[in-house]
Motif scaffolding. Structure first.
Motif, PDB file in Angstrom:
ATOM      1  N   ARG A  46       3.158 -13.974 -29.097  1.00  0.00           N
ATOM      2  CA  ARG A  46       2.786 -15.030 -30.041  1.00  0.00           C
ATOM      3  C   ARG A  46       3.577 -14.906 -31.327  1.00  0.00           C
ATOM      4  NH1 ARG A  46      -1.804 -17.860 -28.633  1.00  0.00           N
ATOM      5  NH2 ARG A  46      -2.961 -17.003 -26.875  1.00  0.00           N
ATOM      6  N   GLY A  47       3.789 -16.044 -31.972  1.00  0.00           N
ATOM      7  CA  GLY A  47       4.483 -16.072 -33.248  1.00  0.00           C
ATOM      8  C   GLY A  47       3.528 -15.888 -34.401  1.00  0.00           C
ATOM      9  N   ASP A  48       4.034 -16.046 -35.607  1.00  0.00           N
ATOM     10  CA  ASP A  48       3.245 -15.876 -36.822  1.00  0.00           C
ATOM     11  C   ASP A  48       2.060 -16.843 -36.887  1.00  0.00           C
ATOM     12  OD1 ASP A  48       4.888 -13.840 -37.657  1.00  0.00           O
ATOM     13  OD2 ASP A  48       6.173 -15.172 -38.844  1.00  0.00           O
ATOM     14  N   GLY A  49       2.237 -18.059 -36.409  1.00  0.00           N
ATOM     15  CA  GLY A  49       1.169 -19.052 -36.430  1.00  0.00           C
ATOM     16  C   GLY A  49       0.259 -18.958 -35.227  1.00  0.00           C
TER      17      GLY A  49
END
Length: 99
Positions: A38-41
């Motif tokens: 998963r990314g930062d968001g």
């Protein structure tokens, strides 16, 4: 000398068999999702099929379903079939289907 050469060959073989490589993903992969990145968001940016093939999500592509459905596949072990394309040595999902 042969022993040293044998050790070097074994070391190179061990390095080349690293899991979750993007460069070695074929045009189509079928298997279970073993990891989700998963990314930062908190959006899904990539996933790994069968612990071997790391495939990135194209943020500009519409896959036709909520990508959170991939978590269900990871949980149940139900396989996916992914068509991929390589962009500068990085594998991106073009299509993701239930297998």
């Amino acid at each position: 000398m042969r022993i040293v050469l044998g050790i070097v060959v074994l070391a190179l073989a061990a390095c080349s068999s690293s899991p979750a490589t993007e460069e070695s993903v074929p045009g189509e992969v079928t298997g279970a999702i073993t990891e989700i990145a998963r990314g930062d968001g908190d959006e899904i940016e990539a996933f790994t099929v069968d612990g071997t093939h790391r495939i990135r999500i194209d943020p500009g592509r519409e896959y036709g379903f909520d990508l959170e459905h991939l978590v269900e596949h990871q949980t149940t072990g139900d396989p996916v079939r992914v068509t991929t394309e390589s962009r500068y040595g990085v594998a991106y999902a073009v299509e993701i289907l239930d297998a």
